[in-house]
Design an enzyme around this catalytic site. Structure first.
Site, PDB file in Angstrom:
ATOM      1  N   TYR A   1      -2.102  -0.217  11.258  1.00  0.00           N
ATOM      2  CA  TYR A   1      -1.469  -1.361  10.076  1.00  0.00           C
ATOM      3  C   TYR A   1      -0.604  -1.397   9.110  1.00  0.00           C
ATOM      4  O   TYR A   1      -0.539  -1.525   8.654  1.00  0.00           O
ATOM      5  CB  TYR A   1      -3.123  -0.444   9.288  1.00  0.00           C
ATOM      6  CG  TYR A   1      -2.942  -1.093   7.527  1.00  0.00           C
ATOM      7  CD1 TYR A   1      -3.134  -2.170   7.321  1.00  0.00           C
ATOM      8  CD2 TYR A   1      -2.674   0.162   6.676  1.00  0.00           C
ATOM      9  CE1 TYR A   1      -3.371  -2.598   6.279  1.00  0.00           C
ATOM     10  CE2 TYR A   1      -2.959  -0.242   5.369  1.00  0.00           C
ATOM     11  CZ  TYR A   1      -3.055  -1.130   5.213  1.00  0.00           C
ATOM     12  OH  TYR A   1      -3.161  -1.855   3.459  1.00  0.00           O
TER      13      TYR A   1
ATOM     14  N   LYS B   1       2.226  -3.054   7.414  1.00  0.00           N
ATOM     15  CA  LYS B   1       2.097  -3.265   6.161  1.00  0.00           C
ATOM     16  C   LYS B   1       3.413  -3.153   5.794  1.00  0.00           C
ATOM     17  O   LYS B   1       4.482  -3.978   4.727  1.00  0.00           O
ATOM     18  CB  LYS B   1       1.455  -3.160   4.692  1.00  0.00           C
ATOM     19  CG  LYS B   1       0.052  -3.130   4.863  1.00  0.00           C
ATOM     20  CD  LYS B   1      -0.299  -4.477   4.990  1.00  0.00           C
ATOM     21  CE  LYS B   1       0.105  -4.628   3.230  1.00  0.00           C
ATOM     22  NZ  LYS B   1      -0.070  -6.090   2.638  1.00  0.00           N
TER      23      LYS B   1
ATOM     24  N   THR C   1       0.647  -1.262  -0.196  1.00  0.00           N
ATOM     25  CA  THR C   1      -0.237   0.402  -0.164  1.00  0.00           C
ATOM     26  C   THR C   1       1.060   1.223  -0.227  1.00  0.00           C
ATOM     27  O   THR C   1       1.868   0.969   0.463  1.00  0.00           O
ATOM     28  CB  THR C   1      -0.865  -0.253   1.356  1.00  0.00           C
ATOM     29  OG1 THR C   1      -1.580   1.233   0.976  1.00  0.00           O
ATOM     30  CG2 THR C   1      -0.014  -0.423   2.518  1.00  0.00           C
ATOM     31  N   ASP C   2       0.276   2.660  -0.547  1.00  0.00           N
ATOM     32  CA  ASP C   2       0.677   3.470  -0.240  1.00  0.00           C
ATOM     33  C   ASP C   2       1.391   4.247   0.942  1.00  0.00           C
ATOM     34  O   ASP C   2       1.904   5.068   1.105  1.00  0.00           O
ATOM     35  CB  ASP C   2      -0.152   4.312  -1.175  1.00  0.00           C
ATOM     36  CG  ASP C   2      -1.663   4.580  -0.539  1.00  0.00           C
ATOM     37  OD1 ASP C   2      -1.857   4.031  -0.142  1.00  0.00           O
ATOM     38  OD2 ASP C   2      -2.301   5.872  -1.485  1.00  0.00           O
ATOM     39  N   GLU C   3       0.907   3.632   2.305  1.00  0.00           N
ATOM     40  CA  GLU C   3       0.612   4.205   3.493  1.00  0.00           C
ATOM     41  C   GLU C   3       2.102   3.644   4.496  1.00  0.00           C
ATOM     42  O   GLU C   3       1.906   4.789   5.366  1.00  0.00           O
ATOM     43  CB  GLU C   3      -0.677   3.374   4.183  1.00  0.00           C
ATOM     44  CG  GLU C   3      -1.806   3.315   3.743  1.00  0.00           C
ATOM     45  CD  GLU C   3      -3.016   3.468   4.992  1.00  0.00           C
ATOM     46  OE1 GLU C   3      -3.249   3.872   5.741  1.00  0.00           O
ATOM     47  OE2 GLU C   3      -4.546   3.236   4.304  1.00  0.00           O
TER      48      GLU C   3
HETATM   49  P1  NAD Z   1      -9.969  -7.235   2.860  1.00  0.00           P
HETATM   50  O1  NAD Z   1      -9.563  -6.444   4.252  1.00  0.00           O
HETATM   51  O2  NAD Z   1     -11.018  -6.725   1.524  1.00  0.00           O
HETATM   52  O3  NAD Z   1      -9.246  -8.754   3.005  1.00  0.00           O
HETATM   53  C1  NAD Z   1      -8.452  -9.304   3.063  1.00  0.00           C
HETATM   54  C2  NAD Z   1      -8.992 -10.782   2.797  1.00  0.00           C
HETATM   55  O4  NAD Z   1      -7.328 -10.996   3.580  1.00  0.00           O
HETATM   56  C3  NAD Z   1      -9.646 -11.192   3.517  1.00  0.00           C
HETATM   57  O5  NAD Z   1     -10.754 -11.803   3.496  1.00  0.00           O
HETATM   58  C4  NAD Z   1      -9.487 -11.674   5.438  1.00  0.00           C
HETATM   59  O6  NAD Z   1     -10.385 -13.375   5.368  1.00  0.00           O
HETATM   60  C5  NAD Z   1      -7.905 -12.082   4.696  1.00  0.00           C
HETATM   61  N1  NAD Z   1      -7.252 -12.780   5.344  1.00  0.00           N
HETATM   62  C6  NAD Z   1      -7.139 -12.102   7.025  1.00  0.00           C
HETATM   63  N2  NAD Z   1      -6.418 -12.464   7.722  1.00  0.00           N
HETATM   64  C7  NAD Z   1      -5.945 -14.026   6.418  1.00  0.00           C
HETATM   65  C8  NAD Z   1      -5.244 -14.523   7.556  1.00  0.00           C
HETATM   66  N3  NAD Z   1      -3.933 -14.773   8.271  1.00  0.00           N
HETATM   67  N4  NAD Z   1      -5.032 -15.206   6.605  1.00  0.00           N
HETATM   68  C9  NAD Z   1      -5.433 -16.465   5.388  1.00  0.00           C
HETATM   69  N5  NAD Z   1      -6.483 -14.991   5.147  1.00  0.00           N
HETATM   70  C10 NAD Z   1      -6.524 -13.605   5.889  1.00  0.00           C
HETATM   71  O7  NAD Z   1      -8.475  -6.188   2.004  1.00  0.00           O
HETATM   72  P2  NAD Z   1      -8.172  -5.842   0.938  1.00  0.00           P
HETATM   73  O8  NAD Z   1      -8.847  -4.049   0.328  1.00  0.00           O
HETATM   74  O9  NAD Z   1      -8.899  -6.909  -0.574  1.00  0.00           O
HETATM   75  O10 NAD Z   1      -6.759  -5.682   0.600  1.00  0.00           O
HETATM   76  C11 NAD Z   1      -6.221  -6.769  -0.154  1.00  0.00           C
HETATM   77  C12 NAD Z   1      -4.847  -6.347   0.134  1.00  0.00           C
HETATM   78  O11 NAD Z   1      -4.392  -5.430  -0.249  1.00  0.00           O
HETATM   79  C13 NAD Z   1      -3.886  -6.091   1.801  1.00  0.00           C
HETATM   80  O12 NAD Z   1      -2.765  -6.275   2.038  1.00  0.00           O
HETATM   81  C14 NAD Z   1      -3.980  -4.381   1.825  1.00  0.00           C
HETATM   82  O13 NAD Z   1      -2.729  -4.199   2.706  1.00  0.00           O
HETATM   83  C15 NAD Z   1      -3.931  -4.234   0.184  1.00  0.00           C
HETATM   84  N6  NAD Z   1      -4.009  -2.753  -0.060  1.00  0.00           N
HETATM   85  C16 NAD Z   1      -5.533  -2.487  -0.242  1.00  0.00           C
HETATM   86  C17 NAD Z   1      -5.661  -1.287  -0.630  1.00  0.00           C
HETATM   87  C18 NAD Z   1      -6.638  -0.394  -0.045  1.00  0.00           C
HETATM   88  O14 NAD Z   1      -7.404   0.186  -0.625  1.00  0.00           O
HETATM   89  N7  NAD Z   1      -8.157  -1.428   0.340  1.00  0.00           N
HETATM   90  C19 NAD Z   1      -5.123  -0.734  -0.813  1.00  0.00           C
HETATM   91  C20 NAD Z   1      -3.468  -1.013  -1.374  1.00  0.00           C
HETATM   92  C21 NAD Z   1      -3.036  -2.242  -1.138  1.00  0.00           C
HETATM   93  O1  TDX Z   2     -16.590   6.889   7.581  1.00  0.00           O
HETATM   94  C1  TDX Z   2     -16.031   7.389   6.869  1.00  0.00           C
HETATM   95  N1  TDX Z   2     -15.637   8.526   7.038  1.00  0.00           N
HETATM   96  C2  TDX Z   2     -14.156   9.172   6.215  1.00  0.00           C
HETATM   97  O2  TDX Z   2     -14.477  10.311   5.974  1.00  0.00           O
HETATM   98  C3  TDX Z   2     -14.345   6.548   6.594  1.00  0.00           C
HETATM   99  C4  TDX Z   2     -15.158   5.030   7.073  1.00  0.00           C
HETATM  100  C5  TDX Z   2     -13.455   7.143   6.465  1.00  0.00           C
HETATM  101  N2  TDX Z   2     -13.171   8.067   6.280  1.00  0.00           N
HETATM  102  C6  TDX Z   2     -11.954   8.964   5.672  1.00  0.00           C
HETATM  103  C7  TDX Z   2     -10.962   8.373   6.015  1.00  0.00           C
HETATM  104  C8  TDX Z   2      -9.539   8.424   5.941  1.00  0.00           C
HETATM  105  O3  TDX Z   2      -9.293   9.358   5.128  1.00  0.00           O
HETATM  106  O4  TDX Z   2     -11.690   8.419   4.363  1.00  0.00           O
HETATM  107  C9  TDX Z   2     -10.882   8.263   3.905  1.00  0.00           C
HETATM  108  C10 TDX Z   2     -10.107   6.613   3.835  1.00  0.00           C
HETATM  109  O5  TDX Z   2     -10.879   5.629   4.098  1.00  0.00           O
HETATM  110  P1  TDX Z   2     -10.721   4.540   5.012  1.00  0.00           P
HETATM  111  O6  TDX Z   2     -11.502   3.743   3.811  1.00  0.00           O
HETATM  112  O7  TDX Z   2     -10.666   3.438   6.272  1.00  0.00           O
HETATM  113  O8  TDX Z   2      -9.077   4.464   4.105  1.00  0.00           O
HETATM  114  P2  TDX Z   2      -7.466   4.656   4.313  1.00  0.00           P
HETATM  115  O9  TDX Z   2      -7.564   4.966   5.938  1.00  0.00           O
HETATM  116  O10 TDX Z   2      -7.540   5.562   3.556  1.00  0.00           O
HETATM  117  O11 TDX Z   2      -6.948   3.183   3.523  1.00  0.00           O
HETATM  118  C11 TDX Z   2      -7.214   2.284   2.997  1.00  0.00           C
HETATM  119  O12 TDX Z   2      -6.286   2.236   1.413  1.00  0.00           O
HETATM  120  C12 TDX Z   2      -5.102   2.012   1.669  1.00  0.00           C
HETATM  121  C13 TDX Z   2      -7.076   0.974   2.889  1.00  0.00           C
HETATM  122  O13 TDX Z   2      -8.562   0.678   3.782  1.00  0.00           O
HETATM  123  C14 TDX Z   2      -6.034   0.264   3.142  1.00  0.00           C
HETATM  124  O14 TDX Z   2      -5.937  -1.455   3.286  1.00  0.00           O
HETATM  125  C15 TDX Z   2      -5.355   0.760   1.557  1.00  0.00           C
HETATM  126  O15 TDX Z   2      -3.933   0.055   2.532  1.00  0.00           O
END
Ligand code: NAD
Ligand code: TDX
Length: 328
Positions: free
Chosen positions: A145, A149, A118-120
């Site tokens: 978190y 990562k 992730t970018d975070e």
């Molecule tokens: P998500 O939380 O929707 O899904 C995570 C999945 O991993 C779930 O199905 C969960 O059951 C599984 N999981 C968790 N712990 C586990 C374990 N110990 N063993 C096996 N499975 C397990 O997450 P997402 O948003 O789909 O993110 C997927 C990946 O992408 C993560 O690595 C996250 O850091 C990365 N990522 C997410 C975003 C975003 O915006 N969502 C952005 C950049 C990177």
């Molecule tokens: O109800 C809300 N209102 C609000 O203003 C929620 C849930 C979030 N927010 C804000 C917080 C953040 O600035 O919106 C932005 C996005 O929030 P999230 O969806 O919780 O994402 P963020 O914390 O930015 O992280 C996401 O992007 C990077 C993913 O959850 C991570 O898994 C990924 O790595």
């Protein structure tokens, strides 16, 4: 036919990756391993794959699954910042120990790994900082978190350098699209409005996330699998770093006819993420399909949540209760 082992495939991005793979990359057989945490939905996965319910921290299971596959695409993680503030421990287990467990099996069996990050990990930028994150930006994570990562990325790089494993890494910005858990920003607002509730904006809403549609993220991952240089890292982003949270909520409200309210801010809230994906674009020829400042992608996502209420409705009350308890 090569076997792809997809960890975390029952989560948001993993499910979309599996669906895209079945649709557009028929050269792969897909095996998913997922612990089915609260964030997963087994029913999101299509027919035509093998599914194993299991924990990536289970060394014996991961050894067996990785022995029997050709390529591991590692999505599994605890992924929600707000949860990591309430209870960091599962983040350490899955994101750090889970990644370590995968790395050791990949090392033993000489398999190709792609690690999803992730970018975070880079921390955040000030609103007026013209810089964007690149592959060489120093790590500076803010939350439990993002620090786990970051730790996982460091482990992958150390295993590449010390043990010569065949791995690549990608760091992507905030994803949105179908099948995203409704605790996250965009689906929370869409499902609030569909439930007759106001959308909820943390603090002032001036924070900027560089939003990317999940399919654009996943096409980049496939390109890295096909053409990426072993050992390299690729930044993935779709140039949406000019849109703040308030503007996203206003767009959703306008498209759906809803209203929003300000709620308590997130402690330690990162201000701005911005990605420079020049390397991916110039070296691998990637470009995003969703390029109109989110309008088309948001319309598709809103339509998906409207049409798939049975996918999210049962969880809505409990999630909003948990948010209310935290002042959100
Ligand atoms: P998500 O939380 O929707 O899904 C995570 C999945 O991993 C779930 O199905 C969960 O059951 C599984 N999981 C968790 N712990 C586990 C374990 N110990 N063993 C096996 N499975 C397990 O997450 P997402 O948003 O789909 O993110 C997927 C990946 O992408 C993560 O690595 C996250 O850091 C990365 N990522 C997410 C975003 C975003 O915006 N969502 C952005 C950049 C990177
Ligand atoms: O109800 C809300 N209102 C609000 O203003 C929620 C849930 C979030 N927010 C804000 C917080 C953040 O600035 O919106 C932005 C996005 O929030 P999230 O969806 O919780 O994402 P963020 O914390 O930015 O992280 C996401 O992007 C990077 C993913 O959850 C991570 O898994 C990924 O790595």
């Amino acid at each position: 036919m090569k076997t792809l082992l997809v960890t975390g495939g029952a989560g948001f991005i993993g499910t979309n990756f599996v669906r895209l793979t079945l649709d557009k990359y028929p050269q792969y057989k897909v095996v998913v391993v997922d612990k089915l945490t609260y964030a997963a939905n087994r029913d999101s996965l299509p027919e035509g794959i093998d599914f194993v319910e299991g924990d990536i921290c289970d060394a014996e299971l991961m050894d067996q699954l990785i022995r029997d596959c050709d390529i591991v695409v590692h999505f599994a993680a605890e992924s929600h910042n707000d949860n990591s503030l309430a209870n960091p421990r599962p983040f350490l287990d899955t994101n750090v120990i889970g990644t370590y467990t995968i790395l050791e099996a990949v090392r033993r069996h000489h398999k190709r790994l792609h690690h999803i990050s992730t970018d975070e990990v880079f921390g955040d930028l000030e609103l007026d900082d013209p810089n964007r994150f690149t592959e060489t930006t120093a790590y500076n994570p803010s939350s439990p978190y993002s620090s786990t990562k970051a730790a996982s990325d460091h482990l992958v790089r150390a295993w590449i350098r010390s043990f010569g494993i065949q791995a690549t890494i990608s760091n992507c910005s905030n994803n949105y699209g179908p099948y995203q858990h409704i605790e996250k920003f965009i689906p929370r607002q869409i499902t609030n409005i569909l439930s007759g509730l106001p959308a909820k904006l943390y603090g002032t809403g001036e924070q900027v996330r560089d939003w990317i549609h999940v399919d654009d993220h996943n096409t980049a991952v496939h390109l890295i699998l096909e053409k990426g240089t072993i050992g390299d890292t690729y930044i993935i982003g779709a140039d949406n770093d000019h849109i703040n949270n308030k503007q996203v909520i206003e767009m959703i409200c306008e498209m759906m006819g809803g209203t929003f309210e300000h709620v308590a801010d997130r402690p330690g809230h990162d201000m701005r993420y911005a990605m420079d994906s020049t390397k991916l674009r110039t070296k691998l020829g990637w470009k995003p399909q969703y390029t109109d400042s989110m309008r088309e992608g948001l319309a598709q996502t809103i339509a998906w949540y409207r049409d798939n209420e049975n996918w999210w409705r049962d969880q809505k009350d409990a999630i909003e209760k948990a948010y209310a308890a935290r002042g959100h």
